[in-house]
Enzyme design. Structure first.
Site, PDB file in Angstrom:
ATOM      1  N   ARG A  63       0.852  -1.207   0.000  1.00 64.42           N
ATOM      2  CA  ARG A  63       0.000   0.000   0.000  1.00 64.42           C
ATOM      3  C   ARG A  63       0.878   1.245   0.000  1.00 64.42           C
ATOM      4  O   ARG A  63       0.589   2.231  -0.663  1.00 64.42           O
ATOM      5  CB  ARG A  63      -0.951  -0.007   1.206  1.00 64.42           C
ATOM      6  CG  ARG A  63      -1.710   1.300   1.367  1.00 64.42           C
ATOM      7  CD  ARG A  63      -2.970   1.211   2.222  1.00 64.42           C
ATOM      8  NE  ARG A  63      -2.847   0.374   3.379  1.00 64.42           N
ATOM      9  CZ  ARG A  63      -2.172   0.682   4.509  1.00 64.42           C
ATOM     10  NH1 ARG A  63      -1.570   1.846   4.623  1.00 64.42           N
ATOM     11  NH2 ARG A  63      -2.124  -0.168   5.514  1.00 64.42           N
ATOM     12  N   ASP A 100      -8.186  18.259 -14.332  1.00 64.26           N
ATOM     13  CA  ASP A 100      -8.482  16.892 -14.774  1.00 64.26           C
ATOM     14  C   ASP A 100      -8.165  16.854 -16.273  1.00 64.26           C
ATOM     15  O   ASP A 100      -8.849  17.467 -17.088  1.00 64.26           O
ATOM     16  CB  ASP A 100      -9.962  16.583 -14.497  1.00 64.26           C
ATOM     17  CG  ASP A 100     -10.363  15.173 -14.913  1.00 64.26           C
ATOM     18  OD1 ASP A 100      -9.745  14.626 -15.846  1.00 64.26           O
ATOM     19  OD2 ASP A 100     -11.316  14.638 -14.330  1.00 64.26           O
ATOM     20  N   TYR A 104     -16.973  16.596 -14.335  1.00 61.07           N
ATOM     21  CA  TYR A 104     -17.445  15.196 -14.454  1.00 61.07           C
ATOM     22  C   TYR A 104     -18.451  14.894 -13.325  1.00 61.07           C
ATOM     23  O   TYR A 104     -18.224  15.275 -12.161  1.00 61.07           O
ATOM     24  CB  TYR A 104     -16.232  14.261 -14.381  1.00 61.07           C
ATOM     25  CG  TYR A 104     -16.623  12.817 -14.219  1.00 61.07           C
ATOM     26  CD1 TYR A 104     -17.352  12.165 -15.205  1.00 61.07           C
ATOM     27  CD2 TYR A 104     -16.295  12.114 -13.062  1.00 61.07           C
ATOM     28  CE1 TYR A 104     -17.738  10.845 -15.036  1.00 61.07           C
ATOM     29  CE2 TYR A 104     -16.673  10.791 -12.900  1.00 61.07           C
ATOM     30  CZ  TYR A 104     -17.403  10.167 -13.894  1.00 61.07           C
ATOM     31  OH  TYR A 104     -17.799   8.870 -13.718  1.00 61.07           O
ATOM     32  N   LYS A 155      -9.299   5.795 -19.139  1.00 65.07           N
ATOM     33  CA  LYS A 155      -9.645   6.268 -20.476  1.00 65.07           C
ATOM     34  C   LYS A 155      -8.437   6.133 -21.413  1.00 65.07           C
ATOM     35  O   LYS A 155      -7.900   5.054 -21.564  1.00 65.07           O
ATOM     36  CB  LYS A 155     -10.182   7.694 -20.365  1.00 65.07           C
ATOM     37  CG  LYS A 155     -11.263   7.849 -19.260  1.00 65.07           C
ATOM     38  CD  LYS A 155     -12.493   7.075 -19.584  1.00 65.07           C
ATOM     39  CE  LYS A 155     -13.502   6.843 -18.485  1.00 65.07           C
ATOM     40  NZ  LYS A 155     -13.547   7.578 -17.286  1.00 65.07           N
TER      41      LYS A 155
HETATM   42  C1  PLP Z   1     -13.194  13.539 -16.998  1.00 69.91           C
HETATM   43  C2  PLP Z   1     -13.331  12.404 -16.036  1.00 69.91           C
HETATM   44  N1  PLP Z   1     -12.747  12.479 -14.842  1.00 69.91           N
HETATM   45  C3  PLP Z   1     -12.840  11.483 -13.937  1.00 69.91           C
HETATM   46  C4  PLP Z   1     -13.566  10.340 -14.210  1.00 69.91           C
HETATM   47  C5  PLP Z   1     -13.654   9.251 -13.169  1.00 69.91           C
HETATM   48  O1  PLP Z   1     -12.786   8.225 -13.483  1.00 69.91           O
HETATM   49  P1  PLP Z   1     -13.028   6.662 -13.111  1.00 69.91           P
HETATM   50  O2  PLP Z   1     -14.281   6.253 -13.807  1.00 69.91           O
HETATM   51  O3  PLP Z   1     -11.798   6.005 -13.593  1.00 69.91           O
HETATM   52  O4  PLP Z   1     -13.198   6.612 -11.636  1.00 69.91           O
HETATM   53  C6  PLP Z   1     -14.172  10.208 -15.452  1.00 69.91           C
HETATM   54  C7  PLP Z   1     -14.943   8.978 -15.764  1.00 69.91           C
HETATM   55  O5  PLP Z   1     -15.681   8.934 -16.720  1.00 69.91           O
HETATM   56  C8  PLP Z   1     -14.064  11.270 -16.389  1.00 69.91           C
HETATM   57  O6  PLP Z   1     -14.640  11.198 -17.595  1.00 69.91           O
END
Ligand code: PLP
Length: 377
Positions: free
Chosen positions: A46, A170, A98, A195
């Site tokens: 961890r 992000d 998001y 992604k």
């Molecule tokens: C722009 C963005 N940030 C964060 C996330 C969250 O990521 P995760 O689904 O890997 O937890 C997503 C998920 O679709 C996203 O599109």
């Protein structure tokens, strides 16, 4: 090293013991110690694991940051990073953030005492107006999800520096191949590595990369304290996926451009949101701060019925949550990425029931077009 070379050689060096080109997967949860006084570099997975460290260093290098940290999902990276703040602190957040981030901020983190004000981040004056004495960071996504709004990262970072607060971005949609927020003055980059970074729709993962080692250590402390780390097998898959990031992004993007040109001619398509279109209001800012428009676009259809026909009719693009995989994915923000947002909030942000988001995969774009054409007609 140029980006393509860094993807291949920037992370872990060739294993000095056996010459293995592929980084070993260290599945051990714990590590034996030789001395009571001096523990080795690793003691418990961890806190640190050699496979995870190789991936963390690779992603930190690509984003030009001092510290990279790998988490079990994008949300784990986002939530853990936001825990570097304290109850009573305040964030200014882009309004079409998001949906999962919106949910974490407005429920769990709000309950814990971290407050957020949501603003139209395309307007730097609106960001400035929302900053309070207790504001500790700006939280941005550009292009944003799903309305592909563009925030001027340099201006936002200058404003944040003036106020002595952090800028968090992000960067999931762009990846460091197309956009490097830390080079533009921002402090922390977050990713849903699920992604494009991994790119093969087979791993859930997330990353935080900090420019300043001290900020990185604050996130590392939370990573260890909360424990939402990425397992070594998944780390290895992402290390493999990363190697083709450049070629994938180039292909994804080239196909997205072909599809956007086709969408423009379709009578069922009412509006397209893509930063590669000169008529996009953020076109110039996006061009100045990134190396391309990427492969995620949204469009509004002429009616709810047409939207249903497309989403339920496509056979090649998956009608699914997510983006950034080798397979094209058509998603429906109102019931998927933004389902966590109350309908009134969604409407207010312009996320209509006729809006779909397309993540262009690596199929031949002509096949994707034929597939969409036959489901629309
Ligand atoms: C722009 C963005 N940030 C964060 C996330 C969250 O990521 P995760 O689904 O890997 O937890 C997503 C998920 O679709 C996203 O599109």
């Amino acid at each position: 090293m140029k980006f393509a070379t860094e993807l291949i050689h920037g992370g872990a060096p060739i294993d000095p013991e056996h010459g293995s080109l592929s980084h070993p997967i260290y599945l051990s949860s714990t590590f034996a110690q030789r001395s009571m006084e001096h523990f080795g570099k690793y003691d418990y997975s961890r806190s640190g694991n050699p496979t995870r460290e190789a991936l963390e260093e690779a992603v930190a290098g690509l984003e030009k940051g001092a510290v990279g940290l790998a988490f079990a999902s994008g949300m784990a990276a986002i939530s853990s990073t936001l825990l570097i703040f304290a109850p009573g602190d305040h964030l200014v957040v882009c309004e079409d953030v998001y949906g999962g981030t919106f949910r974490a901020l407005t429920t769990v983190l709000k309950g814990w005492g971290l407050n957020a004000t949501f603003v139209d981040a395309t307007d730097t004056a609106a960001i400035a107006a929302a900053i309070r004495p207790e504001t500790k960071a700006l939280y941005l996504e550009t292009p944003s999800n799903p309305l592909i709004k563009i925030t001027d990262l340099k201006k936002a970072a200058v404003l944040a520096k003036e106020k002595g607060i952090l800028t968090i971005v992000d960067n999931t949609f762009m990846t460091p191949y197309l956009q490097r927020p830390l080079d533009l003055g921002c402090d922390i980059v977050l990713h849903s590595g699920t992604k494009f970074l991994n790119g093969h729709s087979d791993v859930l993962c997330g990353f935080a990369v900090a420019k300043d080692p001290a900020v990185g250590q604050r996130i590392r402390f939370i990573q260890n304290a909360f424990g939402a780390v990425l397992g070594p097998q998944d780390c290895w898959l992402v290390l493999r996926g990363l190697k083709t990031l450049k070629v994938r992004m180039e292909e994804h993007q080239a196909s997205a451009k072909v599809i956007v040109s086709w969408l423009k001619e379709q009578k069922e398509v009412a509006k397209i949101y893509y930063p590669g279109l000169p008529e996009h209001p953020g076109y110039e800012i996006h061009n100045a701060q990134s190396a391309g428009p990427g492969a995620v676009l949204s469009f509004e259809l002429s009616s709810y019925e047409v939207t249903r026909k497309l989403l339920e009719g496509v056979k090649l693009s998956a009608f699914a949550v997510s983006l950034g995989g080798v397979e094209s994915i058509l998603s429906y923000p109102a019931k998927m990425s933004h389902a966590a947002m109350p309908p009134a909030e969604r409407e207010a942000r312009g996320i209509k029931d006729t809006l779909v988001r397309l993540s262009v995969g690596l199929e031949d774009p002509q096949d994707l077009i034929a597939d969409m054409e036959s489901s629309l007609r």
